[in-house]
Design a protein around this motif. Structure first.
Motif, PDB file in Angstrom:
ATOM      1  N   ARG A 104       0.882  -1.162  -0.147  1.00  8.86           N
ATOM      2  CA  ARG A 104      -0.065  -0.116   0.055  1.00  8.86           C
ATOM      3  C   ARG A 104       0.746   1.347  -0.132  1.00  8.86           C
ATOM      4  O   ARG A 104       0.470   2.216   0.606  1.00  8.86           O
ATOM      5  CB  ARG A 104      -0.957  -0.025   1.212  1.00  8.86           C
ATOM      6  CG  ARG A 104      -1.993  -1.279   1.206  1.00  8.86           C
ATOM      7  CD  ARG A 104      -2.966  -1.437   0.194  1.00  8.86           C
ATOM      8  NE  ARG A 104      -3.772  -2.386   0.334  1.00  8.86           N
ATOM      9  CZ  ARG A 104      -4.925  -2.614  -0.387  1.00  8.86           C
ATOM     10  NH1 ARG A 104      -5.144  -1.494  -1.439  1.00  8.86           N
ATOM     11  NH2 ARG A 104      -5.586  -3.782  -0.292  1.00  8.86           N
ATOM     12  N   GLN A 105       1.961   1.393  -0.702  1.00  9.33           N
ATOM     13  CA  GLN A 105       3.025   2.411  -0.626  1.00  9.33           C
ATOM     14  C   GLN A 105       2.205   3.945  -1.150  1.00  9.33           C
ATOM     15  O   GLN A 105       2.664   4.624  -0.712  1.00  9.33           O
ATOM     16  CB  GLN A 105       4.115   2.068  -1.569  1.00  9.33           C
ATOM     17  CG  GLN A 105       5.075   1.090  -0.888  1.00  9.33           C
ATOM     18  CD  GLN A 105       6.666   1.282  -1.206  1.00  9.33           C
ATOM     19  OE1 GLN A 105       6.964   2.156  -1.269  1.00  9.33           O
ATOM     20  NE2 GLN A 105       7.050  -0.081  -1.676  1.00  9.33           N
ATOM     21  N   ARG A 106       1.493   3.552  -2.174  1.00 13.01           N
ATOM     22  CA  ARG A 106       0.533   4.926  -2.603  1.00 13.01           C
ATOM     23  C   ARG A 106      -0.260   5.434  -1.365  1.00 13.01           C
ATOM     24  O   ARG A 106      -0.207   6.634  -1.292  1.00 13.01           O
ATOM     25  CB  ARG A 106      -0.491   4.503  -3.684  1.00 13.01           C
ATOM     26  CG  ARG A 106      -1.016   5.638  -4.323  1.00 13.01           C
ATOM     27  CD  ARG A 106      -1.942   5.562  -5.579  1.00 13.01           C
ATOM     28  NE  ARG A 106      -1.229   5.072  -6.693  1.00 13.01           N
ATOM     29  CZ  ARG A 106      -1.584   4.719  -7.803  1.00 13.01           C
ATOM     30  NH1 ARG A 106      -3.106   4.827  -7.974  1.00 13.01           N
ATOM     31  NH2 ARG A 106      -0.716   4.324  -9.077  1.00 13.01           N
ATOM     32  N   THR A 107      -1.032   4.608  -0.588  1.00 11.81           N
ATOM     33  CA  THR A 107      -1.593   5.215   0.581  1.00 11.81           C
ATOM     34  C   THR A 107      -0.786   5.779   1.661  1.00 11.81           C
ATOM     35  O   THR A 107      -0.964   6.650   2.065  1.00 11.81           O
ATOM     36  CB  THR A 107      -2.539   3.889   0.850  1.00 11.81           C
ATOM     37  OG1 THR A 107      -3.220   3.371   0.080  1.00 11.81           O
ATOM     38  CG2 THR A 107      -3.180   4.315   2.165  1.00 11.81           C
ATOM     39  N   ARG A 109       2.042   7.237   0.978  1.00  9.54           N
ATOM     40  CA  ARG A 109       2.543   8.220   0.725  1.00  9.54           C
ATOM     41  C   ARG A 109       1.574   9.372   0.762  1.00  9.54           C
ATOM     42  O   ARG A 109       1.794  10.612   1.274  1.00  9.54           O
ATOM     43  CB  ARG A 109       2.900   8.165  -0.815  1.00  9.54           C
ATOM     44  CG  ARG A 109       3.593   9.617  -1.443  1.00  9.54           C
ATOM     45  CD  ARG A 109       3.306   9.292  -3.026  1.00  9.54           C
ATOM     46  NE  ARG A 109       2.071   9.119  -3.634  1.00  9.54           N
ATOM     47  CZ  ARG A 109       1.627   8.955  -4.693  1.00  9.54           C
ATOM     48  NH1 ARG A 109       2.642   8.365  -5.390  1.00  9.54           N
ATOM     49  NH2 ARG A 109       0.608   8.760  -5.003  1.00  9.54           N
ATOM     50  N   ASP A 110       0.078   8.838   0.658  1.00 11.04           N
ATOM     51  CA  ASP A 110      -0.755  10.021   0.512  1.00 11.04           C
ATOM     52  C   ASP A 110      -1.157  10.517   2.276  1.00 11.04           C
ATOM     53  O   ASP A 110      -1.301  11.535   2.435  1.00 11.04           O
ATOM     54  CB  ASP A 110      -1.930   9.650   0.124  1.00 11.04           C
ATOM     55  CG  ASP A 110      -1.992   9.679  -1.473  1.00 11.04           C
ATOM     56  OD1 ASP A 110      -0.953  10.134  -2.039  1.00 11.04           O
ATOM     57  OD2 ASP A 110      -2.547   8.780  -2.202  1.00 11.04           O
ATOM     58  N   MET A 111      -1.062   9.296   3.032  1.00 12.60           N
ATOM     59  CA  MET A 111      -1.528   9.629   4.398  1.00 12.60           C
ATOM     60  C   MET A 111      -0.395   9.996   5.104  1.00 12.60           C
ATOM     61  O   MET A 111      -0.565  10.881   6.154  1.00 12.60           O
ATOM     62  CB  MET A 111      -1.961   8.146   5.077  1.00 12.60           C
ATOM     63  CG  MET A 111      -3.175   7.937   4.533  1.00 12.60           C
ATOM     64  SD  MET A 111      -4.093   6.385   5.506  1.00 12.60           S
ATOM     65  CE  MET A 111      -4.154   7.220   7.225  1.00 12.60           C
ATOM     66  N   ASP A 113       2.908  11.342   4.012  1.00 10.36           N
ATOM     67  CA  ASP A 113       3.918  12.090   3.344  1.00 10.36           C
ATOM     68  C   ASP A 113       5.083  11.447   3.277  1.00 10.36           C
ATOM     69  O   ASP A 113       6.171  12.157   3.472  1.00 10.36           O
ATOM     70  CB  ASP A 113       3.907  13.666   3.793  1.00 10.36           C
ATOM     71  CG  ASP A 113       4.536  14.423   2.694  1.00 10.36           C
ATOM     72  OD1 ASP A 113       4.529  14.110   1.918  1.00 10.36           O
ATOM     73  OD2 ASP A 113       4.922  15.307   3.486  1.00 10.36           O
ATOM     74  N   ASN A 115       7.923   8.848   1.001  1.00  6.44           N
ATOM     75  CA  ASN A 115       8.274   8.314  -0.293  1.00  6.44           C
ATOM     76  C   ASN A 115       9.268   7.070  -0.367  1.00  6.44           C
ATOM     77  O   ASN A 115      10.468   7.450   0.174  1.00  6.44           O
ATOM     78  CB  ASN A 115       8.753   9.421  -1.317  1.00  6.44           C
ATOM     79  CG  ASN A 115       8.001  10.393  -1.820  1.00  6.44           C
ATOM     80  OD1 ASN A 115       6.790  10.040  -2.321  1.00  6.44           O
ATOM     81  ND2 ASN A 115       8.182  11.504  -1.247  1.00  6.44           N
ATOM     82  N   ASN A 187      11.687   9.093   5.728  1.00 10.97           N
ATOM     83  CA  ASN A 187      10.961   7.717   5.068  1.00 10.97           C
ATOM     84  C   ASN A 187      11.249   6.553   5.875  1.00 10.97           C
ATOM     85  O   ASN A 187      11.549   5.372   5.258  1.00 10.97           O
ATOM     86  CB  ASN A 187      11.280   7.644   3.532  1.00 10.97           C
ATOM     87  CG  ASN A 187      10.988   8.672   2.738  1.00 10.97           C
ATOM     88  OD1 ASN A 187      10.015   9.479   2.946  1.00 10.97           O
ATOM     89  ND2 ASN A 187      11.714   9.239   1.810  1.00 10.97           N
ATOM     90  N   ILE A 201      -4.583   3.216   8.398  1.00  5.79           N
ATOM     91  CA  ILE A 201      -4.901   2.900   7.191  1.00  5.79           C
ATOM     92  C   ILE A 201      -6.156   2.236   7.087  1.00  5.79           C
ATOM     93  O   ILE A 201      -7.103   2.912   6.344  1.00  5.79           O
ATOM     94  CB  ILE A 201      -4.018   2.349   6.045  1.00  5.79           C
ATOM     95  CG1 ILE A 201      -2.702   3.272   6.209  1.00  5.79           C
ATOM     96  CG2 ILE A 201      -4.442   2.009   4.951  1.00  5.79           C
ATOM     97  CD1 ILE A 201      -1.480   2.551   5.325  1.00  5.79           C
ATOM     98  N   ASP A 205      -9.523   4.221   5.460  1.00  3.37           N
ATOM     99  CA  ASP A 205      -9.557   3.864   4.184  1.00  3.37           C
ATOM    100  C   ASP A 205     -10.501   2.728   4.096  1.00  3.37           C
ATOM    101  O   ASP A 205     -10.097   1.403   4.113  1.00  3.37           O
ATOM    102  CB  ASP A 205      -8.411   3.546   3.272  1.00  3.37           C
ATOM    103  CG  ASP A 205      -8.679   3.631   1.821  1.00  3.37           C
ATOM    104  OD1 ASP A 205      -9.393   2.968   1.425  1.00  3.37           O
ATOM    105  OD2 ASP A 205      -7.553   4.099   1.413  1.00  3.37           O
TER     106      ASP A 205
END
Length: 326
Positions: A104-107, A109-111, A113, A115, A187, A201, A205
């Motif tokens: 869930r790396q996209r989530t 990143r969004d939650m 911040d 990378n 990170n 998450i 979500d």
């Protein structure tokens, strides 16, 4: 029942077989010391696959240490032929959390911040805490970096989906906030993040939560008496409407309260999971009769416990002696 399924059950006792074959809903296997609780869990995984009751990918089994997880995977490999064993999601809570965050790396990143994702060990965490304490001119006599990190960790793991209020005083709260901020900027995550970040998450979500729940048909937990509240909430989020939860454990063996284990989780299992069945494994295969008699007499004094008395088919053995040391 097919030939392969019968072979899996051959070396199990009648009570162990009952636990392995039960598929009617949530199950608590209350297993005393030396009664084969991990054996039951691994044989159940093999039996479910052999009987066609579950796909290997649909089985998630978790325990607490890398050693226990390795033993679990080793036993599953011996019981299941071919490549099916490798497809079972068997490991530690923290291992599951890391795989989840990587998926869930996209989530993430969004939650958060972030990378990318790097897990840092306890020594690096202490070094970061020490750096921040020096910058904040934290009173040296008040706490060592190791003690401060333990306090921050215990407070962080008090996470709850309802409400969370820190128990840290103002100085430690500022320290904890800066520590977590610098992890995110680098990170990086610590071991506690591998539980708390997936919880954040899954709570926020609903689509991710639904996808994770849909992927798990069976959720099995070893040493359930050692679950803490954050791990309990993780299990509740993962157990969807079509997931069957099986746990094995023994409140009489709960010794990790100092690191957050909550014995109430196993004591309340049948209340938390509607229609749950309890199967008691009370035959000990390791100890002699006199050792078990002494143990039972001692354990009966525990205030919070689920009643069971261990027995054995072995001889009485040598008498048990006590030594009063001064």
């Amino acid at each position: 029942m097919n030939k392969e399924s019968k072979k899996i059950l051959l070396q199990l006792s009648e009570r162990q077989q009952e636990a392995v074959k039960y598929i009617g809903g949530p199950l608590l296997v209350l297993a005393g010391a030396g009664s084969g609780k991990t054996r039951v869990l691994t044989h159940k995984i093999a039996w479910l696959i052999a009987e066609g009751e579950a796909d290997p990918e649909g089985i998630t089994a978790v325990t607490f240490t890398n050693k226990a997880a390795g033993e679990m995977r080793s036993r599953i490999n011996m019981l299941i032929p071919g490549k099916s064993a490798a497809r079972v999601q068997a490991g530690t809570f923290h291992g599951w959390g890391l795989r989840f965050l990587m998926r869930r790396q996209r989530t993430v990143r969004d939650m958060f911040d972030m990378n990318g994702l790097t897990v840092i060990d306890r020594a690096d965490c202490r070094a970061l805490i020490q750096t921040i304490m020096k910058e904040m001119k934290f009173p040296e006599k008040e706490s060592s970096p190791a003690q401060a990190l333990d306090m921050i960790s215990r407070d962080y793991m008090r996470w709850s989906p309802m409400s969370y209020e820190t128990e840290l005083d103002e100085n430690y709260y500022r320290l904890a906030k800066e520590y977590r901020k610098r992890l995110r900027e680098s990170n990086a995550v610590d071991f506690d993040d591998l539980i708390i970040m997936p919880l954040e998450i899954l709570r926020s979500d609903l689509e991710v939560r639904r996808q994770e729940q849909d992927s798990i048909q069976w959720l099995l937990v070893d040493e359930y008496q050692d679950v803490n509240k954050s791990q309990y909430y993780l299990l509740r989020y993962l157990a969807g409407d079509n997931c069957i939860v099986n746990v094995v454990g023994d409140p009489d063996q709960s010794i990790y309260g100092w690191r957050g284990a909550d014995i109430g989780m196993i004591l309340n299992f049948t209340k938390d999971f509607d229609g749950a069945k309890t199967i008691i494994l009370d035959e000990n295969y390791r100890s002699t009769g006199n050792i078990l008699a002494a143990s039972n007499a001692l354990i009966r004094n525990n205030v919070s416990r689920l009643k069971k008395d261990l027995h054995t088919s072995r001889s009485s053995g040598e008498k048990v002696y006590t030594l009063l040391a001064q």
